[in-house]
Design a protein around this motif. Structure first.
Motif, mmCIF file in Angstrom:
data_model
loop_
_atom_site.group_PDB
_atom_site.id
_atom_site.type_symbol
_atom_site.label_atom_id
_atom_site.label_comp_id
_atom_site.label_asym_id
_atom_site.label_seq_id
_atom_site.Cartn_x
_atom_site.Cartn_y
_atom_site.Cartn_z
ATOM 1 N N ASN A 165 0.837 -1.211 0.000
ATOM 2 C CA ASN A 165 0.000 0.000 0.000
ATOM 3 C C ASN A 165 0.870 1.259 0.000
ATOM 4 N N GLU A 166 1.861 1.258 0.881
ATOM 5 C CA GLU A 166 2.708 2.442 1.022
ATOM 6 C C GLU A 166 3.502 2.702 -0.257
ATOM 7 N N ALA A 167 4.065 1.638 -0.826
ATOM 8 C CA ALA A 167 4.874 1.816 -2.041
ATOM 9 C C ALA A 167 4.006 2.329 -3.196
ATOM 10 N N MET A 168 2.794 1.794 -3.304
ATOM 11 C CA MET A 168 1.896 2.248 -4.371
ATOM 12 C C MET A 168 1.499 3.708 -4.132
ATOM 13 N N ALA A 169 1.234 4.062 -2.869
ATOM 14 C CA ALA A 169 0.853 5.447 -2.538
ATOM 15 C C ALA A 169 1.979 6.409 -2.892
ATOM 16 N N HIS A 170 3.215 6.019 -2.602
ATOM 17 C CA HIS A 170 4.350 6.890 -2.904
ATOM 18 C C HIS A 170 4.596 6.988 -4.406
ATOM 19 N N ALA A 171 4.264 5.920 -5.139
ATOM 20 C CA ALA A 171 4.491 5.911 -6.596
ATOM 21 C C ALA A 171 3.600 6.916 -7.321
ATOM 22 N N ILE A 200 -5.288 1.902 -2.946
ATOM 23 C CA ILE A 200 -5.120 3.293 -2.521
ATOM 24 C C ILE A 200 -6.276 4.138 -3.036
ATOM 25 N N LEU A 201 -6.411 5.304 -2.399
ATOM 26 C CA LEU A 201 -7.343 6.347 -2.825
ATOM 27 C C LEU A 201 -6.503 7.505 -3.361
ATOM 28 N N VAL A 202 -6.877 8.044 -4.520
ATOM 29 C CA VAL A 202 -6.142 9.187 -5.083
ATOM 30 C C VAL A 202 -7.135 10.325 -5.306
ATOM 31 N N GLU A 203 -6.862 11.473 -4.686
ATOM 32 C CA GLU A 203 -7.721 12.662 -4.832
ATOM 33 C C GLU A 203 -6.984 13.704 -5.662
ATOM 34 N N THR A 204 -7.619 14.158 -6.749
ATOM 35 C CA THR A 204 -6.982 15.090 -7.684
ATOM 36 C C THR A 204 -7.978 16.164 -8.106
ATOM 37 N N GLY A 205 -7.625 17.412 -7.883
ATOM 38 C CA GLY A 205 -8.497 18.503 -8.323
ATOM 39 C C GLY A 205 -9.557 18.826 -7.289
ATOM 40 N N GLN A 206 -10.266 19.926 -7.522
ATOM 41 C CA GLN A 206 -11.239 20.408 -6.544
ATOM 42 C C GLN A 206 -12.352 21.190 -7.230
ATOM 43 N N LEU A 207 -13.398 21.473 -6.487
ATOM 44 C CA LEU A 207 -14.481 22.367 -6.895
ATOM 45 C C LEU A 207 -15.118 21.964 -8.224
ATOM 46 N N GLY A 208 -15.224 20.653 -8.439
ATOM 47 C CA GLY A 208 -15.873 20.195 -9.659
ATOM 48 C C GLY A 208 -15.095 20.514 -10.924
ATOM 49 N N LEU A 222 -1.332 8.117 -12.937
ATOM 50 C CA LEU A 222 -1.752 6.745 -13.246
ATOM 51 C C LEU A 222 -0.660 5.994 -14.006
ATOM 52 N N TYR A 223 0.012 6.675 -14.932
ATOM 53 C CA TYR A 223 1.141 6.030 -15.618
ATOM 54 C C TYR A 223 2.215 5.611 -14.612
ATOM 55 N N ARG A 224 2.492 6.486 -13.615
ATOM 56 C CA ARG A 224 3.519 6.130 -12.621
ATOM 57 C C ARG A 224 3.078 4.923 -11.805
ATOM 58 N N ILE A 225 1.789 4.862 -11.458
ATOM 59 C CA ILE A 225 1.279 3.707 -10.691
ATOM 60 C C ILE A 225 1.409 2.431 -11.530
ATOM 61 N N LEU A 226 1.005 2.507 -12.798
ATOM 62 C CA LEU A 226 1.081 1.318 -13.660
ATOM 63 C C LEU A 226 2.527 0.873 -13.845
ATOM 64 N N HIS A 227 3.430 1.834 -13.931
ATOM 65 C CA HIS A 227 4.860 1.496 -14.045
ATOM 66 C C HIS A 227 5.340 0.834 -12.754
ATOM 67 N N HIS A 228 4.968 1.416 -11.631
ATOM 68 C CA HIS A 228 5.362 0.850 -10.331
ATOM 69 C C HIS A 228 4.875 -0.594 -10.183
#
Ligand SMILES: [Zn+2]
Length: 249
Positions: A165-171, A200-208, A222-228
């Motif tokens: 989990n941690e490694a994926m979160a950091h990736a 993991i949960l990934v939050e990106t952007g705000q206010l719609g 997402l590319y970095r996660i897939l590479h990891h």
């Protein structure tokens, strides 16, 4: 290895698009899916957007990523679901489903004999998430929500799972990494962890926001996660992050 979800099939080297019906008791909804089955063996990875309504960045980013990825560059099997909770997304509701007023991200892994939102959650686990090697759930700040980009993960009672989990979160490459001290609760990534699936949960952007630059930021992540995870080799697609991840509790 063939990737099969209901009647949708993708053989190795194929990309398949379609929808699957989910019976929610009071109504049936169509769940859009893109299956990318890589030319080489590798992990099964599930990515969901549109778990909440009013969070447009994950819907746009997953849809664009599904168009960009080609099976020849993939090792493993990817399941991309841009709209995981159609009633809330198409109903334009923030956080809750218009069918029953329930926040789906409080009831995972759901109940297939429960109300509509419980059934939706159970459907996602049964058809997409169960058996995955990794699960990534994408959110953003809704129309009424200020938010800084962050990644969330949980600590469990399994050290090996925690490390994944941690490694994926950091990736992901975001500076803010927030971990919860247990895998309790109805959040999708916590419920996946309880089934032994790194998530993991990934939050990106705000206010719609639907700004293309913000969508691009998530696609890069997402590319970095897939590479990891070993699903994609380093290539021009992989942009190194400009910040160091820092863990917050
Ligand atoms: Zn959300």
């Amino acid at each position: 290895m063939t990737l099969t979800i209901g009647p949708l099939r993708a053989e190795p080297g194929q990309k398949t698009r379609g929808t699957l019906p989910a019976d929610l008791g009071t109504t049936t909804v169509d769940v859009p899916l893109i299956l990318v089955n890589g030319s080489r063996p590798g992990p099964k990875i599930v990515i969901t957007g549109g778990v909440h309504g009013g969070e447009f960045i994950p819907v746009d980013a997953t849809t664009r990523l599904a168009g960009l990825l080609e099976p020849d560059e993939i090792a493993g099997r990817l399941v991309i679901c841009p709209v995981a909770n159609p009633p809330a997304v198409y109903g334009g509701r923030l956080n809750i489903s218009p069918l029953d007023g329930v926040n789906i991200n409080r009831v995972f892994p759901g109940d297939k004999d429960g109300g509509p939102t419980d059934r939706m959650a159970a459907w996602l686990f049964e058809h997409l998430i169960d058996g995955a090697d990794a699960y990534v759930d994408l959110h953003s700040g809704g129309i009424d929500q200020h938010l800084l980009d962050f990644v969330g993960y949980r600590l469990t009672d399994d050290a090996e799972l925690d490390a994944k989990n941690e490694a994926m979160a950091h990736a992901v490459g975001y500076e803010r990494v927030i971990f919860g001290t247990s895998a309790d609760g109805g959040n999708s990534h916590a419920a996946a962890n309880r089934q032994g699936i790194p998530a993991i949960l990934v939050e990106t952007g705000q206010l719609g926001d639907r700004d293309p630059a913000t969508v691009r930021r998530l696609i890069d992540a997402l590319y970095r996660i897939l590479h990891h995870l070993g699903a994609i080799e380093a290539s021009d697609h992989i942009k190194q992050p400009t910040v160091q991840p820092r863990d917050w509790i």
